[in-house]
Motif scaffolding. Structure first.
Motif, PDB file in Angstrom:
ATOM      1  N   PRO A  59      -9.308   4.379  -7.742  1.00 57.34           N
ATOM      2  CA  PRO A  59      -7.881   4.520  -8.036  1.00 57.34           C
ATOM      3  C   PRO A  59      -7.021   3.524  -7.239  1.00 57.34           C
ATOM      4  O   PRO A  59      -7.535   2.723  -6.479  1.00 57.34           O
ATOM      5  CB  PRO A  59      -7.588   5.951  -7.561  1.00 57.34           C
ATOM      6  CG  PRO A  59      -8.558   6.182  -6.455  1.00 57.34           C
ATOM      7  CD  PRO A  59      -9.783   5.370  -6.769  1.00 57.34           C
ATOM      8  N   TYR A  60      -5.712   3.599  -7.455  1.00 57.60           N
ATOM      9  CA  TYR A  60      -4.645   2.974  -6.658  1.00 57.60           C
ATOM     10  C   TYR A  60      -4.246   1.562  -7.090  1.00 57.60           C
ATOM     11  O   TYR A  60      -3.414   0.928  -6.448  1.00 57.60           O
ATOM     12  CB  TYR A  60      -4.946   3.013  -5.144  1.00 57.60           C
ATOM     13  CG  TYR A  60      -5.298   4.394  -4.661  1.00 57.60           C
ATOM     14  CD1 TYR A  60      -4.614   5.507  -5.144  1.00 57.60           C
ATOM     15  CD2 TYR A  60      -6.332   4.621  -3.741  1.00 57.60           C
ATOM     16  CE1 TYR A  60      -4.955   6.797  -4.736  1.00 57.60           C
ATOM     17  CE2 TYR A  60      -6.667   5.910  -3.320  1.00 57.60           C
ATOM     18  CZ  TYR A  60      -5.972   6.981  -3.834  1.00 57.60           C
ATOM     19  OH  TYR A  60      -6.305   8.246  -3.433  1.00 57.60           O
TER      20      TYR A  60
ATOM     21  N   LYS B 178      -1.144  -0.227   2.742  1.00 51.77           N
ATOM     22  CA  LYS B 178      -2.068   0.543   1.894  1.00 51.77           C
ATOM     23  C   LYS B 178      -2.092   2.032   2.245  1.00 51.77           C
ATOM     24  O   LYS B 178      -2.667   2.817   1.518  1.00 51.77           O
ATOM     25  CB  LYS B 178      -3.478  -0.050   1.997  1.00 51.77           C
ATOM     26  CG  LYS B 178      -3.551  -1.509   1.582  1.00 51.77           C
ATOM     27  CD  LYS B 178      -4.979  -1.991   1.544  1.00 51.77           C
ATOM     28  CE  LYS B 178      -5.023  -3.510   1.506  1.00 51.77           C
ATOM     29  NZ  LYS B 178      -6.315  -4.046   1.169  1.00 51.77           N
ATOM     30  N   ARG B 179      -1.453   2.378   3.379  1.00 50.83           N
ATOM     31  CA  ARG B 179      -1.486   3.787   3.800  1.00 50.83           C
ATOM     32  C   ARG B 179      -0.758   4.706   2.831  1.00 50.83           C
ATOM     33  O   ARG B 179      -0.905   5.918   2.884  1.00 50.83           O
ATOM     34  CB  ARG B 179      -0.891   3.941   5.195  1.00 50.83           C
ATOM     35  CG  ARG B 179      -1.820   3.379   6.242  1.00 50.83           C
ATOM     36  CD  ARG B 179      -1.349   3.746   7.630  1.00 50.83           C
ATOM     37  NE  ARG B 179      -2.021   2.909   8.606  1.00 50.83           N
ATOM     38  CZ  ARG B 179      -1.503   2.545   9.769  1.00 50.83           C
ATOM     39  NH1 ARG B 179      -0.302   2.968  10.116  1.00 50.83           N
ATOM     40  NH2 ARG B 179      -2.182   1.784  10.585  1.00 50.83           N
TER      41      ARG B 179
ATOM     42  N   TYR C 249      -0.653   9.402  -2.405  1.00 48.84           N
ATOM     43  CA  TYR C 249      -1.190   9.437  -3.774  1.00 48.84           C
ATOM     44  C   TYR C 249      -2.395  10.388  -3.829  1.00 48.84           C
ATOM     45  O   TYR C 249      -2.592  11.119  -4.793  1.00 48.84           O
ATOM     46  CB  TYR C 249      -1.633   8.048  -4.245  1.00 48.84           C
ATOM     47  CG  TYR C 249      -0.551   6.994  -4.233  1.00 48.84           C
ATOM     48  CD1 TYR C 249       0.809   7.337  -4.170  1.00 48.84           C
ATOM     49  CD2 TYR C 249      -0.866   5.636  -4.296  1.00 48.84           C
ATOM     50  CE1 TYR C 249       1.800   6.358  -4.170  1.00 48.84           C
ATOM     51  CE2 TYR C 249       0.117   4.651  -4.303  1.00 48.84           C
ATOM     52  CZ  TYR C 249       1.442   5.025  -4.228  1.00 48.84           C
ATOM     53  OH  TYR C 249       2.410   4.044  -4.223  1.00 48.84           O
ATOM     54  N   GLU C 250      -3.193  10.352  -2.765  1.00 48.81           N
ATOM     55  CA  GLU C 250      -4.388  11.215  -2.738  1.00 48.81           C
ATOM     56  C   GLU C 250      -3.984  12.688  -2.793  1.00 48.81           C
ATOM     57  O   GLU C 250      -4.593  13.481  -3.508  1.00 48.81           O
ATOM     58  CB  GLU C 250      -5.214  10.927  -1.483  1.00 48.81           C
ATOM     59  CG  GLU C 250      -6.428  11.838  -1.383  1.00 48.81           C
ATOM     60  CD  GLU C 250      -7.394  11.453  -0.277  1.00 48.81           C
ATOM     61  OE1 GLU C 250      -7.831  10.293  -0.252  1.00 48.81           O
ATOM     62  OE2 GLU C 250      -7.702  12.320   0.553  1.00 48.81           O
TER      63      GLU C 250
ATOM     64  N   GLY D  13      10.456  -5.625  -7.580  1.00 46.56           N
ATOM     65  CA  GLY D  13      10.652  -4.541  -6.626  1.00 46.56           C
ATOM     66  C   GLY D  13       9.451  -4.326  -5.732  1.00 46.56           C
ATOM     67  O   GLY D  13       8.453  -5.055  -5.804  1.00 46.56           O
ATOM     68  N   VAL D  14       9.576  -3.329  -4.880  1.00 50.65           N
ATOM     69  CA  VAL D  14       8.492  -2.994  -3.953  1.00 50.65           C
ATOM     70  C   VAL D  14       7.745  -1.760  -4.485  1.00 50.65           C
ATOM     71  O   VAL D  14       8.088  -1.238  -5.544  1.00 50.65           O
ATOM     72  CB  VAL D  14       9.029  -2.761  -2.528  1.00 50.65           C
ATOM     73  CG1 VAL D  14       9.531  -4.060  -1.928  1.00 50.65           C
ATOM     74  CG2 VAL D  14      10.131  -1.705  -2.514  1.00 50.65           C
ATOM     75  N   ILE D  15       6.761  -1.302  -3.733  1.00 49.98           N
ATOM     76  CA  ILE D  15       5.925  -0.207  -4.225  1.00 49.98           C
ATOM     77  C   ILE D  15       6.772   1.020  -4.588  1.00 49.98           C
ATOM     78  O   ILE D  15       6.621   1.618  -5.655  1.00 49.98           O
ATOM     79  CB  ILE D  15       4.852   0.141  -3.159  1.00 49.98           C
ATOM     80  CG1 ILE D  15       3.894  -1.042  -2.998  1.00 49.98           C
ATOM     81  CG2 ILE D  15       4.087   1.409  -3.541  1.00 49.98           C
ATOM     82  CD1 ILE D  15       3.044  -1.002  -1.748  1.00 49.98           C
TER      83      ILE D  15
END
Ligand code: NAP
Length: 434
Positions: free
Chosen positions: A39-40, A55-56, A61-62, A354-356
């Motif tokens: 995923p991700y 990435k943290r 999300y988890e 944009g950002v995450i």
């Protein structure tokens, strides 16, 4: 009956959509379907390997993917294992969260020569995306040209000039590390068709260029205006001023103090990639700015290089059954609603900007629209999907399976590194069925 929702894509926009649904109070069952076993999305295959902190966000999300209402079906590709129509027949609502995985094309004479890559494929290669494992970019050159003044251009430049020691504690795959660190690259050029004020990078990323162990940022002070002029919001003016200040800090650094250099060249628009079958250089036209836009002056410069990375933005991949705007490279929708029962979020909706966290409001909008369009569920959802996958003998990967793959990657990590990514899908599946 709960409203059954399928989300295509387990990247940031898919995970935020799942989170929004979980928190919405809608009685729903959600399944996230992902073409890779892992995923991700871009967190794994887009975020630079030396940006581990970014990435943290996957921890949040988890938590969503582990919610009792949420199922995970990895290694299932819409268009290969089942069609969008079949998925829509199984679920009340389908949210398309597939991102923008393709490169915007570099429409230049010679743009198809060997040695010219888009940043989507180049970044996917050094980040160990299974589809790009065998890209094999030829790094046997001293000079590299990167086109574009966005954060991805900075990522690519940084990864090409960082030392093995700087990259040792990252998840850069061994094949990419070997290719990069054995290459004779000494000079990386980042070309912007407009000026430093119009550059799209964020300041934190630009400042990193001054902290490289064996590479110096180089900029000609003549290219830096005294102040930020032009019509823009106060926020943009502040950000541009900061970038200008950072670039001024690069001036005067001794270019030969390090063995590598990153050159920032502004107001230079690419016009041709020259060479034989393989790229030998990039021709650029000097521009002047009119109302912030680049206008060609007719004066050209030639920069010899053996690798060109076009970092000029991304586009989504068209999918059968989805209206697509080929010019923008996005799915056609009204604020994400394609039609009742079909929604789009993230870069597939907005384009690559944009950002995450910018993906979060898209998920909220999709959850709101689903609440407006459905008062109860009618379609079976998960059980129907499972039946279809079993019928087709599709080896789908559950979230528990992903955790097994993740544990194997962490166990195999070199000292100090967060993980050793499994790259080939067959190797990921082997972990599950040794
Ligand atoms: P971007 O920020 O949109 O930058 C694209 C660049 O390409 C712009 O400088 C643009 O110039 C230039 N360009 C476009 N077409 C061109 C052409 N034909 N010839 C020459 N130059 C051209 O895109 P990106 O760097 O791919 O980033 C995508 C998104 O991901 C952004 O929102 C970015 O901030 C985000 N991201 C963030 C991070 C981070 O936060 N660390 C890291 C990576 C990516 P013009 O402005 O003149 O059009």
């Amino acid at each position: 009956m709960p409203v059954t929702v399928a989300i295509i894509g387990a990247g940031p926009s898919g995970c935020y959509a799942a989170e929004a649904l979980v928190k919405s109070g809608i009685d729903c069952q959600i399944d996230v379907i992902e073409s890779l076993p892992t995923p991700y999305g871009l967190i794994r295959s887009g975020v630079a390997p030396d940006h581990e902190k970014t990435k943290r966000v996957t921890r949040a999300y988890e938590r969503t993917l582990l919610d009792v209402r949420v199922g995970y079906f990895g290694n299932v590709e819409i268009g290969r294992d089942l069609s969008l129509k079949e998925l829509r027949d199984c679920y009340d609502a389908v949210i398309v969260a597939v991102g923008a995985p393709l490169d915007r094309s570099l429409d230049l004479p010679g743009g198809d020569k060997a040695g010219v890559h888009g940043s989507a494929e180049f970044v996917s290669w050094y980040n160990g995306h299974p589809d790009y494992r065998d890209l094999g970019p030829d790094l046997n050159c001293k000079q590299v040209a990167i086109i574009g003044n966005g954060n991805v251009a900075l990522d690519v430049a940084r990864i090409l000039v960082k030392t093995p020691a700087e990259m040792a504690k990252t998840d850069l795959p061994a094949y990419a590390a070997e290719a990069i660190h054995n290459s004779p690259i000494t000079d990386v050029y980042i070309f912007g068709r407009r000026g430093p004020v119009q550059a799209k990078w964020t300041n934190v990323e630009l400042r990193e260029m001054a902290r490289l162990v064996d590479a110096t940022p180089v900029v000609d002070p003549v290219q830096l205006p005294d102040s930020v002029e032009g019509k823009m919001s106060e926020r943009d003016r502040r950000l541009s001023s900061k970038n200008l200040e950072t670039l001024r800090g690069f001036v005067g650094q001794e270019p030969d103090a390090a063995s590598k250099r990153v050159h920032f060249v502004f107001q230079a628009a690419p016009v041709e990639v020259f060479g034989g079958a393989h790229v030998e250089g990039l021709r650029l036209e000097r521009t002047r700015l009119e109302g912030g836009q680049a206008v060609g002056t007719g004066e050209t410069i030639d920069v010899p290089c053996g690798l060109v990375v076009a970092s000029i933005g991304y586009r989504a991949k068209p999918m059968e059954g989805l209206p697509f705007d080929a010019r923008r490279g996005t799915v056609v929708s009204s604020d994400g609603r394609v039609k009742p029962g079909l929604y789009v979020v993230g870069w597939a909706k907005r384009g690559p900007s944009g950002v995450i966290g910018t993906n979060k409001p898209d998920g909220d909008a999709a959850a709101r629209q689903i609440a407006e369009d459905f008062t109860k569920g009618e379609k079976p959802g998960r059980s129907a999907l499972q039946q279809l996958l079993e019928l087709r003998d599709t080896a789908w990967v559950s979230f528990e399976d992903w955790k097994t793959i993740e544990a194997a990657e962490i166990a195999a990590a070199p000292p100090g590194a967060p993980r050793k990514k499994l790259i080939r899908i067959r190797d990921m599946l082997k972990v599950l069925d040794p």
